[in-house]
Design a protein around this motif. Structure first.
Motif, PDB file in Angstrom:
ATOM      1  N   ARG A 155      -3.348   6.367 -13.586  1.00 46.57           N
ATOM      2  CA  ARG A 155      -3.878   7.666 -13.100  1.00 46.57           C
ATOM      3  C   ARG A 155      -4.133   7.832 -11.573  1.00 46.57           C
ATOM      4  O   ARG A 155      -3.825   6.874 -10.744  1.00 46.57           O
ATOM      5  CB  ARG A 155      -5.383   7.498 -13.338  1.00 46.57           C
ATOM      6  N   ARG A 156      -4.581   8.719 -11.072  1.00 45.43           N
ATOM      7  CA  ARG A 156      -4.305   9.451  -9.607  1.00 45.43           C
ATOM      8  C   ARG A 156      -5.369   8.479  -8.854  1.00 45.43           C
ATOM      9  O   ARG A 156      -4.999   8.231  -7.762  1.00 45.43           O
ATOM     10  CB  ARG A 156      -4.594  10.825  -9.496  1.00 45.43           C
ATOM     11  N   ALA A 214       1.513  12.788  -1.047  1.00 44.00           N
ATOM     12  CA  ALA A 214       1.876  14.119  -1.197  1.00 44.00           C
ATOM     13  C   ALA A 214       3.474  13.954  -2.107  1.00 44.00           C
ATOM     14  O   ALA A 214       3.673  14.566  -2.871  1.00 44.00           O
ATOM     15  CB  ALA A 214       2.230  14.841   0.038  1.00 44.00           C
ATOM     16  N   PRO A 215       4.255  12.913  -1.578  1.00 43.18           N
ATOM     17  CA  PRO A 215       5.721  12.891  -2.336  1.00 43.18           C
ATOM     18  C   PRO A 215       5.643  12.732  -3.706  1.00 43.18           C
ATOM     19  O   PRO A 215       6.494  13.010  -4.432  1.00 43.18           O
ATOM     20  CB  PRO A 215       6.201  11.740  -1.768  1.00 43.18           C
ATOM     21  N   VAL A 216       4.251  11.881  -4.287  1.00 46.49           N
ATOM     22  CA  VAL A 216       4.387  11.676  -5.771  1.00 46.49           C
ATOM     23  C   VAL A 216       3.239  12.320  -6.300  1.00 46.49           C
ATOM     24  O   VAL A 216       3.086  12.468  -7.721  1.00 46.49           O
ATOM     25  CB  VAL A 216       3.822  10.195  -5.966  1.00 46.49           C
ATOM     26  N   TRP A 217       2.539  13.383  -5.411  1.00 46.30           N
ATOM     27  CA  TRP A 217       1.444  14.149  -6.047  1.00 46.30           C
ATOM     28  C   TRP A 217       1.356  15.427  -5.310  1.00 46.30           C
ATOM     29  O   TRP A 217       0.578  15.596  -4.336  1.00 46.30           O
ATOM     30  CB  TRP A 217       0.064  13.460  -5.906  1.00 46.30           C
ATOM     31  N   PRO A 218       2.641  16.332  -5.262  1.00 45.05           N
ATOM     32  CA  PRO A 218       2.368  17.485  -4.640  1.00 45.05           C
ATOM     33  C   PRO A 218       1.151  18.436  -4.251  1.00 45.05           C
ATOM     34  O   PRO A 218       1.316  19.053  -3.237  1.00 45.05           O
ATOM     35  CB  PRO A 218       3.689  18.291  -5.435  1.00 45.05           C
ATOM     36  N   THR A 219       0.449  18.310  -5.457  1.00 43.83           N
ATOM     37  CA  THR A 219      -0.755  19.295  -5.046  1.00 43.83           C
ATOM     38  C   THR A 219      -2.102  18.461  -4.448  1.00 43.83           C
ATOM     39  O   THR A 219      -2.960  19.263  -4.596  1.00 43.83           O
ATOM     40  CB  THR A 219      -1.390  19.698  -6.616  1.00 43.83           C
ATOM     41  N   VAL A 220      -1.781  17.322  -3.886  1.00 45.11           N
ATOM     42  CA  VAL A 220      -2.872  16.703  -3.442  1.00 45.11           C
ATOM     43  C   VAL A 220      -3.295  17.415  -2.101  1.00 45.11           C
ATOM     44  O   VAL A 220      -2.637  18.119  -1.670  1.00 45.11           O
ATOM     45  CB  VAL A 220      -2.565  15.204  -3.034  1.00 45.11           C
ATOM     46  N   ASN A 221      -4.560  17.379  -2.057  1.00 44.64           N
ATOM     47  CA  ASN A 221      -5.197  17.752  -0.568  1.00 44.64           C
ATOM     48  C   ASN A 221      -6.453  17.214  -0.406  1.00 44.64           C
ATOM     49  O   ASN A 221      -6.862  16.122  -1.052  1.00 44.64           O
ATOM     50  CB  ASN A 221      -5.518  19.292  -0.725  1.00 44.64           C
ATOM     51  N   ARG A 222      -7.431  17.382   0.688  1.00 45.27           N
ATOM     52  CA  ARG A 222      -8.499  16.776   1.249  1.00 45.27           C
ATOM     53  C   ARG A 222      -9.419  16.646   0.311  1.00 45.27           C
ATOM     54  O   ARG A 222      -9.955  15.627  -0.156  1.00 45.27           O
ATOM     55  CB  ARG A 222      -9.031  17.440   2.415  1.00 45.27           C
ATOM     56  N   SER A 223      -9.788  17.640  -0.627  1.00 49.13           N
ATOM     57  CA  SER A 223     -10.859  17.744  -1.716  1.00 49.13           C
ATOM     58  C   SER A 223     -10.577  16.773  -2.777  1.00 49.13           C
ATOM     59  O   SER A 223     -11.466  16.067  -3.450  1.00 49.13           O
ATOM     60  CB  SER A 223     -10.848  19.285  -2.235  1.00 49.13           C
ATOM     61  N   THR A 224      -9.310  16.797  -3.168  1.00 51.06           N
ATOM     62  CA  THR A 224      -8.827  15.926  -4.497  1.00 51.06           C
ATOM     63  C   THR A 224      -8.990  14.360  -4.083  1.00 51.06           C
ATOM     64  O   THR A 224      -9.313  13.602  -4.685  1.00 51.06           O
ATOM     65  CB  THR A 224      -7.619  16.475  -5.028  1.00 51.06           C
ATOM     66  N   VAL A 225      -8.951  14.185  -2.701  1.00 53.34           N
ATOM     67  CA  VAL A 225      -8.936  12.851  -2.364  1.00 53.34           C
ATOM     68  C   VAL A 225     -10.234  12.431  -2.270  1.00 53.34           C
ATOM     69  O   VAL A 225     -10.685  11.344  -2.537  1.00 53.34           O
ATOM     70  CB  VAL A 225      -7.962  12.710  -0.716  1.00 53.34           C
ATOM     71  N   TYR A 226     -11.137  13.298  -1.672  1.00 49.22           N
ATOM     72  CA  TYR A 226     -12.619  12.946  -1.412  1.00 49.22           C
ATOM     73  C   TYR A 226     -13.264  12.723  -2.826  1.00 49.22           C
ATOM     74  O   TYR A 226     -13.752  11.740  -3.242  1.00 49.22           O
ATOM     75  CB  TYR A 226     -13.318  14.189  -0.839  1.00 49.22           C
ATOM     76  N   TRP A 227     -12.477  13.571  -3.933  1.00 52.44           N
ATOM     77  CA  TRP A 227     -13.124  13.849  -5.317  1.00 52.44           C
ATOM     78  C   TRP A 227     -12.883  12.181  -5.816  1.00 52.44           C
ATOM     79  O   TRP A 227     -13.690  11.422  -6.637  1.00 52.44           O
ATOM     80  CB  TRP A 227     -12.515  14.731  -6.240  1.00 52.44           C
ATOM     81  N   ASN A 228     -11.536  11.725  -5.796  1.00 43.33           N
ATOM     82  CA  ASN A 228     -11.007  10.636  -6.327  1.00 43.33           C
ATOM     83  C   ASN A 228     -11.760   9.350  -5.782  1.00 43.33           C
ATOM     84  O   ASN A 228     -12.143   8.178  -6.416  1.00 43.33           O
ATOM     85  CB  ASN A 228      -9.624  10.297  -6.289  1.00 43.33           C
ATOM     86  N   ILE A 229     -12.163   9.470  -4.270  1.00 42.52           N
ATOM     87  CA  ILE A 229     -12.771   8.269  -3.570  1.00 42.52           C
ATOM     88  C   ILE A 229     -14.336   8.473  -4.049  1.00 42.52           C
ATOM     89  O   ILE A 229     -14.691   7.127  -4.514  1.00 42.52           O
ATOM     90  CB  ILE A 229     -12.762   8.557  -2.288  1.00 42.52           C
ATOM     91  N   ASP A 230     -15.044   9.321  -4.441  1.00 38.75           N
ATOM     92  CA  ASP A 230     -16.248   9.463  -5.238  1.00 38.75           C
ATOM     93  C   ASP A 230     -16.148   8.682  -6.623  1.00 38.75           C
ATOM     94  O   ASP A 230     -17.080   8.100  -6.967  1.00 38.75           O
ATOM     95  CB  ASP A 230     -16.814  10.739  -5.180  1.00 38.75           C
ATOM     96  N   TYR A 231     -15.015   9.248  -7.073  1.00 43.95           N
ATOM     97  CA  TYR A 231     -15.069   8.605  -8.647  1.00 43.95           C
ATOM     98  C   TYR A 231     -14.579   7.148  -8.720  1.00 43.95           C
ATOM     99  O   TYR A 231     -15.281   6.575  -9.674  1.00 43.95           O
ATOM    100  CB  TYR A 231     -13.880   9.262  -9.293  1.00 43.95           C
ATOM    101  N   LEU A 232     -13.980   6.730  -7.713  1.00 42.21           N
ATOM    102  CA  LEU A 232     -13.683   5.259  -7.810  1.00 42.21           C
ATOM    103  C   LEU A 232     -14.764   4.353  -7.471  1.00 42.21           C
ATOM    104  O   LEU A 232     -15.361   3.331  -7.929  1.00 42.21           O
ATOM    105  CB  LEU A 232     -12.742   4.952  -6.858  1.00 42.21           C
ATOM    106  N   ALA A 233     -15.911   4.940  -6.503  1.00 46.03           N
ATOM    107  CA  ALA A 233     -17.108   4.378  -6.005  1.00 46.03           C
ATOM    108  C   ALA A 233     -18.104   4.300  -7.362  1.00 46.03           C
ATOM    109  O   ALA A 233     -18.730   3.242  -7.386  1.00 46.03           O
ATOM    110  CB  ALA A 233     -17.685   5.189  -4.954  1.00 46.03           C
ATOM    111  N   LEU A 234     -17.878   5.451  -8.063  1.00 41.28           N
ATOM    112  CA  LEU A 234     -18.792   5.326  -9.253  1.00 41.28           C
ATOM    113  C   LEU A 234     -18.299   4.603 -10.515  1.00 41.28           C
ATOM    114  O   LEU A 234     -19.057   3.762 -10.825  1.00 41.28           O
ATOM    115  CB  LEU A 234     -19.009   6.872  -9.831  1.00 41.28           C
ATOM    116  N   LYS A 235     -16.965   4.708 -10.587  1.00 47.07           N
ATOM    117  CA  LYS A 235     -16.392   3.730 -11.488  1.00 47.07           C
ATOM    118  C   LYS A 235     -16.449   2.173 -11.214  1.00 47.07           C
ATOM    119  O   LYS A 235     -16.758   1.484 -12.174  1.00 47.07           O
ATOM    120  CB  LYS A 235     -14.924   3.962 -11.620  1.00 47.07           C
TER     121      LYS A 235
END
Length: 246
Positions: A142-143, A175-196
């Motif tokens: 997963r991302r 970006a090389p493995v996740w072309p659509t990544v941006n600041r918002s998606t990184v923030y979202w995944n950090i928050d998700y990891l903290a929750l998980k």
């Protein structure tokens, strides 16, 4: 049979390594009376310490009057133990270890290997009853795991005190493995990891940037402390990922 291998500073050949068997001792220091490993530096005591081999680990004596020694695990992304002045028989459990001696403004090192570490199988063998609930559940496809791997990468690469990457650096790294990544998606995944991983934000960090920094530090600290991410896992930063967000 030897159980511990000591690798002197600037050791260039296997023949220069020092092998000691269980129960044997090796003194180290700058003076000839060390009778073992000589470290020629004016900031090192004449007899600085002593190593004792004990099967698959070793003991460290610190003979310094006022200087703490540090034993690092080069594979542990910052894992270390401190051996205070005068401490005797401090056990060192690392299979690969680096002894760090502060010496008149310099940090001198030598390595100690304990290659006889043994492990038992941890496979469940027809033990009745319910399975143990996993402490942490992470899907390496997963991302969010790629984000965690990118966060941990600098320290897994052998820089235990490296600053954590900023969000912009994470976007660039992913970006090389996740072309659509941006600041918002990184923030979202950090928050998700903290929750998980059940991390709670510190109540005394008022600014959003401070909260993010503290959250990243907590995630990396937890991941490296419990071996949730290994150096081998960095392959996810070089391979296509699932389209799933989490």
């Amino acid at each position: 049979m030897y159980s511990i291998i000591v690798v002197p500073p600037a050791c260039a050949r296997p023949a220069d390594q020092i092998r000691i068997a269980t129960g044997e001792r090796l003194a180290f220091g700058r003076g000839e009376k060390a009778h073992g490993l000589t470290i020629a530096h004016e900031g090192v005591p004449r007899i600085a310490g002593e190593i004792t081999a004990h099967r698959n680990f070793w003991l460290l004596n610190n003979h310094s009057e006022d200087q703490t020694y540090v034993v690092e695990n080069p594979e542990g992304a910052g894992e270390h133990i401190k051996v205070a002045p005068g401490r005797m028989d401090a056990p060192v459990p690392f299979e690969f270890a680096r002894v760090v001696l502060p010496a008149a403004g310099d940090l001198l090192t030598f390595d100690v290997w304990a290659p006889r570490h043994t492990f038992r199988s941890v496979t469940r063998h027809e033990v009745p009853g319910a399975l143990t609930t996993p402490a942490f559940t992470l899907d390496r496809t997963r991302r969010y795991f790629a984000v965690l791997a990118a966060l941990c990468e600098p320290r897994l690469r052998g820089e235990p005190h490296a600053p954590l990457p900023a969000v912009e650096q994470l976007v660039e790294r992913l970006a090389p493995v996740w072309p659509t990544v941006n600041r918002s998606t990184v923030y979202w995944n950090i928050d998700y990891l903290a929750l998980k991983l059940r991390l709670r934000p510190s109540p005394d960090t008022a600014q959003p940037s401070q909260r993010l920094s503290g959250k990243k530090e907590s995630l990396v600290s937890l991941a490296l402390r419990f071996d949730l991410v290994h150096e081998d896992d960095l392959v996810v930063l070089a391979a296509p990922m699932s389209k799933a967000q989490v």
